[in-house]
Scaffold this motif. Structure first.
Motif, PDB file in Angstrom:
ATOM      1  N   ARG A   1      -2.897 -50.053-104.611  1.00 16.44           N
ATOM      2  CA  ARG A   1      -2.801 -51.135-103.628  1.00 16.44           C
ATOM      3  C   ARG A   1      -3.351 -52.424-104.229  1.00 16.44           C
ATOM      4  O   ARG A   1      -4.474 -52.450-104.741  1.00 16.44           O
ATOM      5  N   LEU A   2      -2.534 -53.479-104.129  1.00 18.33           N
ATOM      6  CA  LEU A   2      -2.891 -54.763-104.728  1.00 18.33           C
ATOM      7  C   LEU A   2      -2.667 -55.892-103.733  1.00 18.33           C
ATOM      8  O   LEU A   2      -1.809 -55.796-102.842  1.00 18.33           O
ATOM      9  N   PHE A   3      -3.449 -56.960-103.893  1.00 17.83           N
ATOM     10  CA  PHE A   3      -3.201 -58.201-103.159  1.00 17.83           C
ATOM     11  C   PHE A   3      -2.749 -59.251-104.168  1.00 17.83           C
ATOM     12  O   PHE A   3      -3.423 -59.491-105.177  1.00 17.83           O
ATOM     13  N   LEU A   4      -1.584 -59.861-103.913  1.00 17.75           N
ATOM     14  CA  LEU A   4      -1.037 -60.883-104.809  1.00 17.75           C
ATOM     15  C   LEU A   4      -1.498 -62.256-104.333  1.00 17.75           C
ATOM     16  O   LEU A   4      -1.077 -62.732-103.278  1.00 17.75           O
ATOM     17  N   GLU A   5      -2.369 -62.852-105.114  1.00 13.37           N
ATOM     18  CA  GLU A   5      -2.842 -64.199-104.804  1.00 13.37           C
ATOM     19  C   GLU A   5      -1.901 -65.212-105.444  1.00 13.37           C
ATOM     20  O   GLU A   5      -1.675 -65.170-106.662  1.00 13.37           O
ATOM     21  N   VAL A   6      -1.347 -66.096-104.636  1.00 15.72           N
ATOM     22  CA  VAL A   6      -0.473 -67.159-105.132  1.00 15.72           C
ATOM     23  C   VAL A   6      -0.980 -68.479-104.565  1.00 15.72           C
ATOM     24  O   VAL A   6      -1.168 -68.610-103.357  1.00 15.72           O
ATOM     25  N   GLU A   7      -1.210 -69.439-105.450  1.00 14.74           N
ATOM     26  CA  GLU A   7      -1.651 -70.768-105.017  1.00 14.74           C
ATOM     27  C   GLU A   7      -0.474 -71.727-105.042  1.00 14.74           C
ATOM     28  O   GLU A   7       0.441 -71.595-105.869  1.00 14.74           O
ATOM     29  N   PHE A   8      -0.478 -72.695-104.104  1.00 19.08           N
ATOM     30  CA  PHE A   8       0.609 -73.665-104.017  1.00 19.08           C
ATOM     31  C   PHE A   8       0.050 -75.082-104.108  1.00 19.08           C
ATOM     32  O   PHE A   8      -1.022 -75.387-103.568  1.00 19.08           O
ATOM     33  N   GLY A   9       0.808 -75.937-104.793  1.00 20.90           N
ATOM     34  CA  GLY A   9       0.416 -77.333-104.909  1.00 20.90           C
ATOM     35  C   GLY A   9       0.872 -78.138-103.717  1.00 20.90           C
ATOM     36  O   GLY A   9       1.467 -77.603-102.778  1.00 20.90           O
ATOM     37  N   PRO A  10       0.631 -79.478-103.750  1.00 21.30           N
ATOM     38  CA  PRO A  10       1.032 -80.341-102.622  1.00 21.30           C
ATOM     39  C   PRO A  10       2.530 -80.305-102.345  1.00 21.30           C
ATOM     40  O   PRO A  10       2.960 -80.495-101.209  1.00 21.30           O
ATOM     41  N   ASP A  11       3.327 -80.034-103.398  1.00 22.72           N
ATOM     42  CA  ASP A  11       4.781 -79.982-103.202  1.00 22.72           C
ATOM     43  C   ASP A  11       5.251 -78.589-102.803  1.00 22.72           C
ATOM     44  O   ASP A  11       6.455 -78.307-102.811  1.00 22.72           O
ATOM     45  N   LEU A  12       4.276 -77.710-102.468  1.00 23.40           N
ATOM     46  CA  LEU A  12       4.539 -76.335-102.022  1.00 23.40           C
ATOM     47  C   LEU A  12       5.150 -75.467-103.108  1.00 23.40           C
ATOM     48  O   LEU A  12       5.686 -74.403-102.826  1.00 23.40           O
ATOM     49  N   HIS A  13       5.069 -75.920-104.357  1.00 21.78           N
ATOM     50  CA  HIS A  13       5.484 -75.081-105.471  1.00 21.78           C
ATOM     51  C   HIS A  13       4.278 -74.304-105.978  1.00 21.78           C
ATOM     52  O   HIS A  13       3.153 -74.812-105.964  1.00 21.78           O
ATOM     53  N   PRO A  14       4.497 -73.049-106.446  1.00 20.32           N
ATOM     54  CA  PRO A  14       3.365 -72.266-106.937  1.00 20.32           C
ATOM     55  C   PRO A  14       2.722 -72.905-108.157  1.00 20.32           C
ATOM     56  O   PRO A  14       3.404 -73.503-108.997  1.00 20.32           O
ATOM     57  N   ILE A  15       1.395 -72.781-108.207  1.00 16.84           N
ATOM     58  CA  ILE A  15       0.625 -73.304-109.320  1.00 16.84           C
ATOM     59  C   ILE A  15      -0.300 -72.209-109.825  1.00 16.84           C
ATOM     60  O   ILE A  15      -0.454 -71.156-109.192  1.00 16.84           O
ATOM     61  N   ALA A  16      -0.914 -72.444-110.961  1.00 19.68           N
ATOM     62  CA  ALA A  16      -1.814 -71.443-111.548  1.00 19.68           C
ATOM     63  C   ALA A  16      -3.035 -71.244-110.659  1.00 19.68           C
ATOM     64  O   ALA A  16      -3.576 -72.211-110.108  1.00 19.68           O
ATOM     65  N   PRO A  17      -3.491 -70.015-110.493  1.00 20.89           N
ATOM     66  CA  PRO A  17      -4.689 -69.782-109.668  1.00 20.89           C
ATOM     67  C   PRO A  17      -5.910 -70.376-110.346  1.00 20.89           C
ATOM     68  O   PRO A  17      -5.987 -70.445-111.582  1.00 20.89           O
ATOM     69  N   PRO A  18      -6.877 -70.823-109.563  1.00 17.31           N
ATOM     70  CA  PRO A  18      -8.077 -71.436-110.150  1.00 17.31           C
ATOM     71  C   PRO A  18      -8.924 -70.396-110.865  1.00 17.31           C
ATOM     72  O   PRO A  18      -8.874 -69.201-110.568  1.00 17.31           O
ATOM     73  N   ASP A  19      -9.695 -70.879-111.842  1.00 14.52           N
ATOM     74  CA  ASP A  19     -10.627 -69.977-112.515  1.00 14.52           C
ATOM     75  C   ASP A  19     -11.662 -69.470-111.510  1.00 14.52           C
ATOM     76  O   ASP A  19     -12.067 -70.185-110.587  1.00 14.52           O
ATOM     77  N   LYS A  20     -12.090 -68.232-111.714  1.00 12.59           N
ATOM     78  CA  LYS A  20     -13.071 -67.639-110.793  1.00 12.59           C
ATOM     79  C   LYS A  20     -14.335 -67.274-111.559  1.00 12.59           C
ATOM     80  O   LYS A  20     -14.308 -66.444-112.467  1.00 12.59           O
ATOM     81  N   SER A  21     -15.423 -67.930-111.164  1.00 10.35           N
ATOM     82  CA  SER A  21     -16.723 -67.597-111.748  1.00 10.35           C
ATOM     83  C   SER A  21     -17.444 -66.618-110.828  1.00 10.35           C
ATOM     84  O   SER A  21     -16.973 -66.292-109.736  1.00 10.35           O
ATOM     85  N   LYS A  22     -18.629 -66.170-111.248  1.00  7.64           N
ATOM     86  CA  LYS A  22     -19.396 -65.239-110.424  1.00  7.64           C
ATOM     87  C   LYS A  22     -19.850 -65.873-109.118  1.00  7.64           C
ATOM     88  O   LYS A  22     -20.106 -65.176-108.137  1.00  7.64           O
ATOM     89  N   ASP A  23     -19.927 -67.208-109.114  1.00  5.27           N
ATOM     90  CA  ASP A  23     -20.382 -67.905-107.901  1.00  5.27           C
ATOM     91  C   ASP A  23     -19.248 -68.162-106.915  1.00  5.27           C
ATOM     92  O   ASP A  23     -19.479 -68.568-105.787  1.00  5.27           O
ATOM     93  N   ASP A  24     -17.998 -67.921-107.379  1.00  9.42           N
ATOM     94  CA  ASP A  24     -16.847 -68.164-106.499  1.00  9.42           C
ATOM     95  C   ASP A  24     -16.563 -66.919-105.652  1.00  9.42           C
ATOM     96  O   ASP A  24     -16.597 -65.782-106.150  1.00  9.42           O
ATOM     97  N   ILE A  25     -16.257 -67.139-104.375  1.00 11.03           N
ATOM     98  CA  ILE A  25     -15.874 -66.031-103.485  1.00 11.03           C
ATOM     99  C   ILE A  25     -14.577 -66.386-102.773  1.00 11.03           C
ATOM    100  O   ILE A  25     -14.315 -67.557-102.467  1.00 11.03           O
TER     101      ILE A  25
END
Length: 753
Positions: A303-327
């Protein structure tokens, strides 16, 4: 109470126009026991023949219109056996496929040869006797009930067996069935291949934001998604995860480099949340390796969750980097006015940040004004009870122990004066309601098969809240006049006993029957409040008029501390007596026998009229002046029926008392009985008379002295010995007027309240 009903010129029975070539007989081994309030299995002995002649006794089972040219002689083909009890067991069958002498036992995948004794006699049921442990000694044989017995029988008519027991070619099967069977065979083969190759594949369930938005507030309210309703992929275990990502890119239109997958994890509080992103080294593995590493439950699913980020133009963009402090947090919005909950999105946040810093962002996600006052709650768990706590806006997420995959629910801050306007003004109360809500089907007690209306209630609703909602639904001002009765899941009928006033705490208690939960309740509207009624005892009493050919049922309602004498006095105000000074008595009647004469000083509180009939009648003058050589005996109607190859006595109709005198012959007693019952000579001449003790009849002749058979003086318990009137259990022919032909063993009934 069926003994009080009567039909004009009716005969009870079934006649058949014809019989089928294959006869399937259900032996009714399971039935509902009203005394135990539960289903029971009947293990009694029931013998069945190898050949069954349904033309016997001049075709007594056939109607006059039946075709008598067909010979209805049947041969036993198969015996279906049930082994076990009402709550579990095992089925197997004895079959002789060609009607030869050889029987076969089909027990799941095991088939063995069996002899006829094993297939027939050992499946009759009843008791079995163990051989003595010490032969030669006078051991008492030990008997035990057999729990394996015949459940269904299949007979084949002899004249049709060549057509039924024959080879079947493909041309004998209808075309639509051939097509269907071929399709089923292909599907079966596909399933076989699928199962055979299952170890080579992994099922990957991919949840996306779209699934959360689609399901939350519709299919689910707690957690984030129902994994059975998300996109599923069947992937060979040897496939690289990168190749799987390419398939996802084609399916969802998300380039590989813009995909980030999270693994779901089950927490100790039984919630299921995205736990962490896949590591680069994990994505370099095969699907099978990843499933083994990530899935501790050892299921075939990944079981997986697909994280997809979108820019202002609603086109997919690269997901942000995740550090240990990010939740990664998920957000649900609650609308108290509409009572609606929906998913509004997710955010990456610093663990060290505070909720107050994202209020404007949340208002934007909700479509609120930027400065709208909102309240935040953390959805913690929902089993076995809901836990949803207010979140301090000025405390950091880290100090509030918020972590990846957590759910924050928020809503507009309700004005103080409007809190009472909404049924569920805040998120915790709404989630509590959702967790406990129950659709209940209400049925009127006098129409127990029909749903009258449905109400959406909470399992935590109190007794008062439930009856108040019912009263409001039916337009009744006083909810205390509502009486509820639970549902019996086994009999699919109302339980015998209603719910007492405030006798249960919550709705959930009303719906439980043993280990099952029902969604049905029965209701009735009383003429007085239930608390007042519960201080009274309600008895249904059937009054038998001394001279009129009718039975009138009266509902007598008296305080529980009242006596039988009070019941009789109350009855005297309701019934028509044959003369003003007539005395009444109250009897207990069960299965057409008189079991008890109630003493006038007996308390009525413990008298049960659910299973036993309470009968009131005038005491005849002759019974008031019994001489020392007189006896008061029980007289019952009976017929003999064949059951399990034995003749059994079956009582019917209305039992009664009769005074007999010393030296009185049966001929003299018969004359008084005929006069009492007003039976025509032609019919009465067919009646037989017997002394019965413990169910065994000893037939009497006219010259017998009846008095000598009855030596017991007490009436109590005398139902064990009685004078039996044997005749057919048919409704009487109304060829005479009521006064000329008063059959007191079958009377019409009227019901008065």
């Amino acid at each position: 109470m069926l003994e009080f009903f009567i039909f004009q010129d009716a005969k009870k029975g079934v006649l058949f126009i014809d019989f089928p070539p294959v006869l399937q007989l259900q032996l009714k081994r399971f039935e509902y026991d009203f005394m135990r309030d539960a289903m029971v299995k009947i293990n009694d002995r029931y013998e069945f023949p190898l050949q069954l002649d349904l033309d016997r006794e001049n075709g007594k089972y056939l109607s006059p219109d039946a075709d008598r040219s067909v010979r209805n002689l049947y041969t036993l083909h198969s015996v279906l056996v049930h082994s076990g009890g009402v709550h579990g067991g095992h089925y197997y069958a004895f079959i002789r496929p060609t009607l030869s002498d050889q029987w076969y036992k089909f027990d799941d995948e095991r088939v063995t040869k069996e002899d006829v004794k094993r297939a027939l006699e050992e499946q009759y049921g009843g008791e079995e006797e163990l051989p003595p442990t010490n032969p030669g000694f006078n051991n008492t044989p030990f008997k035990f009930t057999k729990y394996s017995n015949a459940y269904m029988l299949v007979y084949i008519r002899e004249s049709d067996k060549d057509k039924i027991i024959c080879n079947v070619d493909e041309k004998d099967i209808a075309e639509h069935l051939r097509i269907r069977l071929k399709k089923e065979q292909e599907e079966k083969e596909d399933k076989r291949r699928y199962k055979a190759q299952a170890h080579l594949y992994t099922i990957i369930k991919v949840a996306r934001d779209e699934d959360l938005a689609e399901q939350i507030g519709r299919d689910i309210y707690f957690d984030l998604v129902d994994h059975d309703k998300v996109r599923s992929f069947r992937v060979q275990k040897q496939t690289s995860f990168m190749a799987f990502k390419e398939e996802i890119a084609k399916e969802f239109g998300i380039p590989i480099q813009l995909q980030r997958f999270w693994i779901w994890a089950k927490r100790q509080n039984h919630t299921y949340r995205p736990n962490r992103p896949l590591l680069p080294q994990e994505e370099a593995q095969t699907v099978g390796q990843l499933r083994e590493v990530s899935n501790k439950t050892h299921t075939a699913e990944l079981r997986l969750f697909l994280e997809v980020e979108f820019g202002p133009d609603l086109h997919p963009i690269a997901p942000p980097d995740k550090s240990k402090d990010d939740i990664l947090l998920f957000f649900k919005l609650y609308d108290p006015e509409k009572g609606e909950l929906r998913y509004v999105g997710r955010l990456f946040l610093k663990s060290s940040s505070k909720p107050i810093e994202i209020l404007r962002k949340l208002n934007q996600m909700a479509g609120f004004d930027p400065d709208e006052e909102i309240e935040l709650y953390e959805e913690i768990k929902f089993e076995p009870c809901v836990m949803c706590e207010h979140l301090d806006k000025r405390t950091s997420f880290r100090l509030s122990q918020i972590e990846d995959g957590d759910i924050i629910c928020f809503q507009k801050s309700p004005p103080l004066e409007s809190e009472q306007e909404c049924r569920y003004p805040d998120v915790p109360s709404f989630l509590e309601y959702v967790h406990n809500r129950q659709i209940v089907r209400f049925r009127a007690l006098d129409r127990p098969k029909e749903d009258a209306f449905c109400l959406e209630l909470s399992k935590q609703h109190s007794y008062d809240e439930v009856v108040e909602r019912v009263a409001r639904k039916i337009g009744l001002d006083d909810p205390s006049k509502i009486r509820l009765t639970p549902h019996n899941c086994y009999s699919q009928q109302p339980k015998p006993q209603p719910i007492k006033y405030r006798g249960v705490e919550h709705l959930s208690d009303m719906l439980v029957h043993y280990n099952q939960t029902s969604d049905i309740l029965y209701y009735e509207v009383l003429d007085i409040p239930l608390p007042e009624l519960q201080g009274l005892k309600n008895l249904k009493v059937a009054f038998h008029h001394a001279t009129k050919d009718e039975v009138v049922i009266h509902n007598i309602r008296l305080p529980k501390q009242s006596t039988v004498g009070d019941v009789i006095n109350e009855l005297k105000t309701k019934v028509e007596l044959s003369h003003p000074n007539a005395e009444l008595r109250l009897l207990e009647v069960f299965y057409h026998k008189i079991y008890k004469i109630f003493a006038p000083n007996e308390k009525i509180e413990n008298i049960n009229d659910q299973y036993w009939t309470l009968r009131a009648e005038e005491i005849p003058e002759e019974e008031k002046n019994l001489g020392p050589n007189d006896r008061l005996i029980h007289v019952y109607h009976f017929t003999k029926e064949s059951a399990q190859n034995q003749m059994q006595v079956q009582n019917f109709g209305e039992p009664f008392f009769l005074v007999i005198h010393e030296g009185e012959t049966l001929a003299e007693v018969k004359e008084r009985i005929q006069r009492k019952l007003q039976v025509p000579d032609e019919e009465f001449s067919k009646w037989k008379f017997a002394f019965l003790s413990l169910g065994r009849p000893e037939y009497l002749v006219d010259t017998d002295t009846v008095f000598n058979r009855f030596q017991r003086r007490d009436v109590y318990g005398a139902w064990e010995q009685y004078l039996g009137l044997e005749h057919s259990d048919n409704a009487p022919k109304r060829a005479y007027s009521v006064n000329q032909n008063r059959h007191t063993y079958e009377k019409p009934v009227k019901i008065y309240n």
